[in-house]
Scaffold this motif. Structure first.
Motif, PDB file in Angstrom:
ATOM      1  N   HIS A  37      72.008  70.325  -0.072  1.00  0.00           N
ATOM      2  CA  HIS A  37      72.116  71.496  -0.723  1.00  0.00           C
ATOM      3  C   HIS A  37      71.080  72.126  -0.346  1.00  0.00           C
ATOM      4  O   HIS A  37      70.907  73.702  -0.147  1.00  0.00           O
ATOM      5  N   ALA A  38      69.778  70.794  -0.160  1.00  0.00           N
ATOM      6  CA  ALA A  38      68.101  71.987   0.121  1.00  0.00           C
ATOM      7  C   ALA A  38      67.435  72.047   1.684  1.00  0.00           C
ATOM      8  O   ALA A  38      67.167  72.956   1.949  1.00  0.00           O
ATOM      9  N   GLU A  39      69.245  72.382   2.326  1.00  0.00           N
ATOM     10  CA  GLU A  39      68.892  72.609   3.674  1.00  0.00           C
ATOM     11  C   GLU A  39      67.725  71.675   4.558  1.00  0.00           C
ATOM     12  O   GLU A  39      67.158  72.310   5.314  1.00  0.00           O
ATOM     13  N   ILE A  40      67.236  70.614   4.393  1.00  0.00           N
ATOM     14  CA  ILE A  40      66.492  69.600   4.312  1.00  0.00           C
ATOM     15  C   ILE A  40      67.306  68.764   5.021  1.00  0.00           C
ATOM     16  O   ILE A  40      67.399  67.910   5.001  1.00  0.00           O
ATOM     17  N   PRO A  41      66.521  68.591   7.053  1.00  0.00           N
ATOM     18  CA  PRO A  41      66.762  67.925   8.284  1.00  0.00           C
ATOM     19  C   PRO A  41      66.648  66.347   7.641  1.00  0.00           C
ATOM     20  O   PRO A  41      65.729  65.995   6.721  1.00  0.00           O
ATOM     21  N   HIS A  42      67.964  65.461   8.023  1.00  0.00           N
ATOM     22  CA  HIS A  42      67.961  64.472   7.332  1.00  0.00           C
ATOM     23  C   HIS A  42      68.886  63.329   8.638  1.00  0.00           C
ATOM     24  O   HIS A  42      70.322  63.794   8.646  1.00  0.00           O
ATOM     25  N   ASN A  43      68.737  62.226   8.572  1.00  0.00           N
ATOM     26  CA  ASN A  43      70.118  61.381   8.743  1.00  0.00           C
ATOM     27  C   ASN A  43      69.312  59.822   7.872  1.00  0.00           C
ATOM     28  O   ASN A  43      68.444  59.505   7.507  1.00  0.00           O
TER      29      ASN A  43
END
Length: 80
Positions: free
Chosen positions: A31-37
């Motif tokens: 939702h915050a558009e923060i890239p992650h895995n």
């Protein structure tokens, strides 16, 4: 006095959260558009790798991780 503007750098945040919060944390980061895995089932935890390109991303990521009581450490990208 001249203040130099800090350039944005890529930061990697490695965080662990209790397994039960995996889906909620993942959705909050999406939702915050923060890239992650993430990697599930590391004992009773999930390991998240969060990538922050700007200072604003870093602030948002910290707020989200704190909300889910994540334990984390941060490393700065380096040029080889």
């Amino acid at each position: 006095v001249e203040i130099k503007k800090r350039k944005d750098k890529l930061w990697k945040v490695e965080a662990t959260v209790y397994r039960g919060w995996t889906t909620m944390l993942h959705q909050a980061l999406v939702h915050a558009e923060i890239p992650h895995n993430y990697l599930e089932n590391v004992g009773k935890y999930t390991l998240f790798n969060v990538y922050c390109e700007t200072q604003a991303d870093s602030i948002k990521a910290k707020e989200i991780l704190d909300k889910y009581e994540a334990r984390y450490f941060v490393s700065e990208s380096k040029t080889l």
